[in-house]
Design a protein around this motif. Sequence first.
Motif, short mmCIF file in Angstrom:
data_model
loop_
_atom_site.label_atom_id
_atom_site.label_comp_id
_atom_site.label_asym_id
_atom_site.label_seq_id
_atom_site.Cartn_x
_atom_site.Cartn_y
_atom_site.Cartn_z
N PHE A 150 43.73 41.00 45.52
CA PHE A 150 43.88 40.79 46.96
C PHE A 150 43.89 39.30 47.25
CE2 PHE A 150 39.44 41.80 45.87
CZ PHE A 150 38.74 40.72 46.39
N ARG A 151 44.34 38.94 48.46
CA ARG A 151 44.43 37.53 48.84
C ARG A 151 43.04 36.97 49.14
NH1 ARG A 151 49.67 36.12 49.14
NH2 ARG A 151 51.12 37.85 49.48
N ASP A 152 42.79 35.75 48.66
CA ASP A 152 41.54 35.07 48.97
C ASP A 152 41.47 34.79 50.47
OD1 ASP A 152 39.37 33.27 47.07
OD2 ASP A 152 39.51 32.78 49.21
N ILE A 153 40.29 35.01 51.05
CA ILE A 153 40.11 34.85 52.49
C ILE A 153 40.18 33.38 52.90
CG2 ILE A 153 37.58 34.59 52.57
CD1 ILE A 153 37.59 36.79 54.76
N ASN A 154 39.94 32.48 51.95
CA ASN A 154 39.91 31.04 52.24
C ASN A 154 40.79 30.32 51.20
OD1 ASN A 154 39.16 28.56 53.22
ND2 ASN A 154 37.28 28.48 52.00
N PRO A 155 42.13 30.48 51.34
CA PRO A 155 43.03 30.03 50.28
C PRO A 155 42.97 28.53 50.02
CG PRO A 155 44.27 30.74 52.23
CD PRO A 155 42.85 31.10 52.47
N GLU A 156 42.99 28.18 48.74
CA GLU A 156 42.96 26.78 48.33
C GLU A 156 44.29 26.35 47.71
OE1 GLU A 156 39.49 26.04 45.96
OE2 GLU A 156 38.14 26.70 47.56
N ALA A 157 45.29 27.22 47.80
CA ALA A 157 46.64 26.91 47.32
C ALA A 157 47.59 27.80 48.13
CB ALA A 157 46.76 27.22 45.83
N PRO A 158 48.89 27.46 48.16
CA PRO A 158 49.84 28.29 48.92
C PRO A 158 49.78 29.77 48.52
CG PRO A 158 50.87 26.21 48.33
CD PRO A 158 49.53 26.22 47.64
N VAL A 159 49.57 30.05 47.23
CA VAL A 159 49.31 31.43 46.80
C VAL A 159 47.94 31.43 46.15
CG1 VAL A 159 50.06 33.38 45.38
CG2 VAL A 159 51.78 31.81 46.37
N HIS A 160 47.02 32.21 46.70
CA HIS A 160 45.66 32.28 46.15
C HIS A 160 45.22 33.75 46.16
CE1 HIS A 160 41.30 30.46 46.08
NE2 HIS A 160 41.46 31.42 45.18
N LEU A 161 45.30 34.35 44.98
CA LEU A 161 44.95 35.76 44.82
C LEU A 161 43.70 35.88 43.95
CD1 LEU A 161 48.54 37.02 43.84
CD2 LEU A 161 47.57 36.82 46.15
N LEU A 162 42.97 36.97 44.13
CA LEU A 162 41.81 37.26 43.28
C LEU A 162 42.09 38.56 42.53
CD1 LEU A 162 38.95 36.56 45.88
CD2 LEU A 162 39.78 35.02 44.07
N VAL A 163 41.81 38.56 41.23
CA VAL A 163 41.95 39.77 40.42
C VAL A 163 40.53 40.19 40.02
CG1 VAL A 163 43.03 40.83 38.42
CG2 VAL A 163 44.18 38.93 39.58
N VAL A 164 40.17 41.41 40.40
CA VAL A 164 38.77 41.85 40.36
C VAL A 164 38.66 43.18 39.61
CG1 VAL A 164 36.84 42.55 41.85
CG2 VAL A 164 38.37 40.71 42.58
N PRO A 165 37.83 43.25 38.57
CA PRO A 165 37.61 44.54 37.90
C PRO A 165 36.90 45.50 38.85
CG PRO A 165 36.02 42.93 37.11
CD PRO A 165 36.99 42.18 38.01
N LYS A 166 37.24 46.77 38.77
CA LYS A 166 36.57 47.77 39.64
C LYS A 166 35.11 47.94 39.24
CE LYS A 166 40.69 50.28 41.04
NZ LYS A 166 41.49 51.53 40.97
N SER A 167 34.85 47.83 37.95
CA SER A 167 33.49 47.98 37.44
C SER A 167 32.76 46.63 37.55
CB SER A 167 33.59 48.46 35.99
OG SER A 167 32.38 48.34 35.35
N HIS A 168 31.51 46.67 38.00
CA HIS A 168 30.77 45.42 38.24
C HIS A 168 30.36 44.74 36.94
CE1 HIS A 168 28.21 42.70 40.67
NE2 HIS A 168 27.52 42.65 39.55
N SER A 169 30.81 43.50 36.77
CA SER A 169 30.28 42.58 35.75
C SER A 169 29.96 41.31 36.50
CB SER A 169 31.32 42.22 34.69
OG SER A 169 31.68 43.31 33.91
N LYS A 170 28.96 40.55 36.05
CA LYS A 170 28.57 39.39 36.87
C LYS A 170 29.47 38.18 36.66
CE LYS A 170 25.09 37.48 33.79
NZ LYS A 170 23.73 37.42 33.38
N ASN A 171 30.16 38.12 35.52
CA ASN A 171 31.03 36.97 35.27
C ASN A 171 31.99 37.31 34.12
OD1 ASN A 171 29.62 36.58 32.82
ND2 ASN A 171 28.13 35.24 33.83
N ILE A 172 32.84 36.35 33.76
CA ILE A 172 33.86 36.59 32.73
C ILE A 172 33.23 36.87 31.37
CG2 ILE A 172 34.21 34.09 32.39
CD1 ILE A 172 36.92 36.80 31.94
#
Length: 106
Positions: free
Chosen positions: A28-50
């Motif tokens: 989904f699109r980041d709510i506070n974009p820092e570039a002309p295109v700023h998307l977030l890719v998020v796993p459905k299952s919760h992990s705290k970090n990469i």
Amino acid sequence: MRDCIFCKIVEGEIPSDQVGENQGAIAFRDINPEAPVHLLVVPKSHSKNISELSQDAESMEAVMSLMREVSEKHTNGHFKFLFNTGEEAGQTVFHAHGHILSQGAS
Ligand code: 5GP
Ligand code: ZN
């Protein structure tokens, strides 16, 4: 997970400007974009970090596959895929997510 904003977005409890979805991830699109295109890719299952996410092969594959799909669709093919990890690196939401940052839309 309770009180996790990205778990709530995955569940649809909080709305988002979704650009893609597969079995294990949403984008989904980041709510506070820092570039002309700023998307977030998020796993459905919760992990705290990469680092934690990297131990869940199925979610990892889903995130990488969705990154490929949405970057092809929404960027000009030139982009960064960034995981802030830990407070000192700028992580503010502790549900793993990759930022797609691009200067150009497709
Ligand atoms: P981090 O700083 O943890 O790497 O990235 C968190 C990102 O999530 C930030 O870029 C922030 O703008 C974004 N964000 C935080 N809350 C929301 C929200 O409710 N909706 C959306 N679309 N993005 C959010
Ligand atoms: Zn979560």
